[in-house]
Design a protein around this motif. Structure first.
Motif, mmCIF file in Angstrom:
data_model
loop_
_atom_site.group_PDB
_atom_site.id
_atom_site.type_symbol
_atom_site.label_atom_id
_atom_site.label_comp_id
_atom_site.label_asym_id
_atom_site.label_seq_id
_atom_site.Cartn_x
_atom_site.Cartn_y
_atom_site.Cartn_z
ATOM 1 N N THR A 44 0.805 -1.228 0.000
ATOM 2 C CA THR A 44 0.000 0.000 0.000
ATOM 3 C C THR A 44 0.831 1.268 0.000
ATOM 4 O O THR A 44 0.463 2.264 -0.638
ATOM 5 C CB THR A 44 -0.939 0.025 1.217
ATOM 6 O OG1 THR A 44 -0.146 -0.060 2.422
ATOM 7 C CG2 THR A 44 -1.923 -1.132 1.188
ATOM 8 N N ASP A 45 1.966 1.250 0.711
ATOM 9 C CA ASP A 45 2.732 2.483 0.922
ATOM 10 C C ASP A 45 3.999 2.592 0.076
ATOM 11 O O ASP A 45 4.620 3.655 0.042
ATOM 12 C CB ASP A 45 3.115 2.616 2.402
ATOM 13 C CG ASP A 45 1.900 2.688 3.305
ATOM 14 O OD1 ASP A 45 0.781 2.873 2.799
ATOM 15 O OD2 ASP A 45 2.059 2.549 4.533
ATOM 16 N N PHE A 46 4.365 1.503 -0.591
ATOM 17 C CA PHE A 46 5.593 1.548 -1.399
ATOM 18 C C PHE A 46 5.340 1.126 -2.845
ATOM 19 O O PHE A 46 5.639 1.877 -3.770
ATOM 20 C CB PHE A 46 6.666 0.659 -0.766
ATOM 21 C CG PHE A 46 7.955 0.644 -1.547
ATOM 22 C CD1 PHE A 46 8.849 1.703 -1.458
ATOM 23 C CD2 PHE A 46 8.274 -0.431 -2.377
ATOM 24 C CE1 PHE A 46 10.039 1.700 -2.201
ATOM 25 C CE2 PHE A 46 9.456 -0.447 -3.114
ATOM 26 C CZ PHE A 46 10.336 0.627 -3.022
ATOM 27 N N LEU A 47 4.788 -0.070 -3.063
ATOM 28 C CA LEU A 47 4.633 -0.556 -4.427
ATOM 29 C C LEU A 47 3.566 0.221 -5.202
ATOM 30 O O LEU A 47 3.803 0.617 -6.357
ATOM 31 C CB LEU A 47 4.289 -2.050 -4.420
ATOM 32 C CG LEU A 47 5.359 -2.982 -3.847
ATOM 33 C CD1 LEU A 47 4.861 -4.425 -3.853
ATOM 34 C CD2 LEU A 47 6.675 -2.868 -4.627
ATOM 35 N N VAL A 48 2.415 0.437 -4.598
ATOM 36 C CA VAL A 48 1.364 1.189 -5.300
ATOM 37 C C VAL A 48 1.826 2.612 -5.632
ATOM 38 O O VAL A 48 1.671 3.058 -6.775
ATOM 39 C CB VAL A 48 0.054 1.185 -4.490
ATOM 40 C CG1 VAL A 48 -0.951 2.164 -5.092
ATOM 41 C CG2 VAL A 48 -0.549 -0.225 -4.464
ATOM 42 N N PRO A 49 2.405 3.361 -4.682
ATOM 43 C CA PRO A 49 2.926 4.687 -5.059
ATOM 44 C C PRO A 49 3.975 4.634 -6.173
ATOM 45 O O PRO A 49 4.033 5.543 -7.006
ATOM 46 C CB PRO A 49 3.536 5.204 -3.749
ATOM 47 C CG PRO A 49 2.722 4.545 -2.684
ATOM 48 C CD PRO A 49 2.462 3.163 -3.224
ATOM 49 N N LEU A 50 4.795 3.576 -6.204
ATOM 50 C CA LEU A 50 5.779 3.449 -7.275
ATOM 51 C C LEU A 50 5.084 3.330 -8.626
ATOM 52 O O LEU A 50 5.468 3.999 -9.598
ATOM 53 C CB LEU A 50 6.677 2.239 -7.033
ATOM 54 C CG LEU A 50 7.646 1.877 -8.171
ATOM 55 C CD1 LEU A 50 8.590 3.034 -8.476
ATOM 56 C CD2 LEU A 50 8.425 0.612 -7.828
ATOM 57 N N THR A 51 4.061 2.486 -8.714
ATOM 58 C CA THR A 51 3.343 2.343 -9.992
ATOM 59 C C THR A 51 2.698 3.663 -10.395
ATOM 60 O O THR A 51 2.685 4.017 -11.585
ATOM 61 C CB THR A 51 2.269 1.247 -9.910
ATOM 62 O OG1 THR A 51 1.214 1.637 -9.015
ATOM 63 C CG2 THR A 51 2.854 -0.071 -9.436
ATOM 64 N N GLU A 52 2.174 4.393 -9.432
ATOM 65 C CA GLU A 52 1.531 5.676 -9.729
ATOM 66 C C GLU A 52 2.547 6.696 -10.237
ATOM 67 O O GLU A 52 2.275 7.459 -11.174
ATOM 68 C CB GLU A 52 0.816 6.200 -8.492
ATOM 69 C CG GLU A 52 -0.380 5.350 -8.086
ATOM 70 C CD GLU A 52 -0.959 5.735 -6.736
ATOM 71 O OE1 GLU A 52 -2.085 5.307 -6.434
ATOM 72 O OE2 GLU A 52 -0.267 6.455 -5.962
ATOM 73 N N LYS A 53 3.729 6.701 -9.634
ATOM 74 C CA LYS A 53 4.764 7.654 -10.060
ATOM 75 C C LYS A 53 5.274 7.331 -11.458
ATOM 76 O O LYS A 53 5.550 8.243 -12.247
ATOM 77 C CB LYS A 53 5.916 7.646 -9.057
ATOM 78 C CG LYS A 53 5.596 8.324 -7.737
ATOM 79 C CD LYS A 53 6.788 8.251 -6.777
ATOM 80 C CE LYS A 53 6.476 8.887 -5.443
ATOM 81 N NZ LYS A 53 7.603 8.739 -4.483
#
Length: 344
Positions: A44-53
């Protein structure tokens, strides 16, 4: 006589036919294999933000889909990326200890307790000493990371001295932890963290090795109530986020440049920050529940330091055989870089 209207209609039909046969530019959709549940903070706090970026910086030209289930077991995730079975994966380097001998030093005792500083230092160390090492061939390394120092946790008693550790059965997760526990006279029991609760409940083990956040996130706070704290960490773990090298090379220069701006040291730092952010609330929760926290005694710290010195000496020879030209210099660089970053 051909009218103006007829000419217009013929032109429109020709343009439509040309448009229909011209391929539209499509987004590059990359797959990511992950082995933690979607509720875990790494997701939730690392992988998902990476995909969004990645989608943001490439203006939608590159997107990443996290698959609903992992494509293989955790130890196979480097190979999934290297061979292109998945485009992006993450995992622990020493799930393949023989391949990543070069990384052992960062999992030894005394690697630090500030995960962001550790992760930045490890990235800088990788870039300076290991980027050309054959073990990393076939992938584009997006980031590395550490988790801020694992500690000793026991189910029924305080552990502060070397004598307290002797003959106690501890769950552990890798060969470095096994060597450390064995040298201290404990009995190492190999098992994943997900098995710790039932093993503690059944008496198969007396204690377990975890970060503070892991005690809470694996819901072990009811069975691990005694925590021994080493000021520089009892052990650690090293992690990667990797992309298939061929997939990376196939991206446009513009997209590679955009993604380069959000990976590397900054992405490594984000990994570490997430672990730092999890640890303090976990400690506060366990403190409120009446858990016991003890500093390791000077005698226990000295015993661990003796084991550490032996582990480093053995590793230097192994690292040279694995293609590391200057293991001593690499370790000194990591330690100095970590100390400088942690002091900020």
């Amino acid at each position: 006589m051909i009218t103006v209207t007829t000419k217009f209609l013929k032109g429109a039909v020709a343009a439509a036919a040309l448009f229909a046969t011209t391929p539209m530019a499509q987004a590059e959709v990359l797959t990511m294999s992950s082995w933690v549940p979607p509720t875990h903070f790494i997701h939730t706090d690392f992988l998902v933000p990476l995909t969004e970026k990645i989608a943001e910086v490439t203006e939608g030209r590159v997107t990443v889909t996290i698959l609903p289930a992992p494509l293989a077991s955790p130890p196979q995730h480097w190979e999934l990326a290297r061979t292109g079975v998945a485009d992006i994966t993450w995992g622990n380097f020493t799930y393949e200890p023989e391949r990543f001998v070069s990384m052992w030093f960062a999992e030894f005792p005394n690697a630090g307790t500030n995960a962001e500083a550790q992760s930045r230092a490890l990235w800088q160390t990788y870039e300076k000493f290991l980027a050309g090492n054959a073990a990393f061939d076939g992938v584009k390394l997006l980031s590395v990371g550490m988790f801020g120092g694992g500690q000793l946790h026991h189910g029924s008693k305080s552990i502060t001295s070397p004598g307290d550790v002797a003959n106690q059965k501890f769950r552990m997760g890798g060969p470095i932890q096994e060597k450390l526990l064995t040298a201290l006279g404990a009995v190492p029991v190999a098992a994943p963290a997900t098995k710790a609760y039932e093993m503690l409940e059944s008496g198969v083990i007396d204690g377990s090795l975890h970060t503070m956040e892991s005690v809470v996130n694996f819901r072990l706070e009811d069975v691990l109530k005694h925590h021994t704290v080493f000021p520089n960490g009892f052990y650690d773990a090293t992690f990667f986020v990797a992309m298939n090298g061929g997939k990376w090379d196939a991206l446009s220069d513009a997209d590679k440049a955009a993604i380069e701006g959000i990976i590397g040291e900054e992405l490594s730092a984000a990994w570490g920050r997430n672990f730092d952010n999890q640890d303090q609330p976990a400690i506060e929760k366990m403190t409120a529940a009446g858990h016991e926290f003890n500093d390791a005694s000077p005698e226990l710290i000295a015993a661990v330091d003796t084991v550490y010195a032996s582990m480093v000496a053995d590793w230097i020879g192994a690292a040279k055989s694995a293609g590391v030209a200057d293991p001593e210099g690499m370790l000194a660089f990591y330690n100095a870089t970590y100390a400088a970053l942690a002091a900020k």
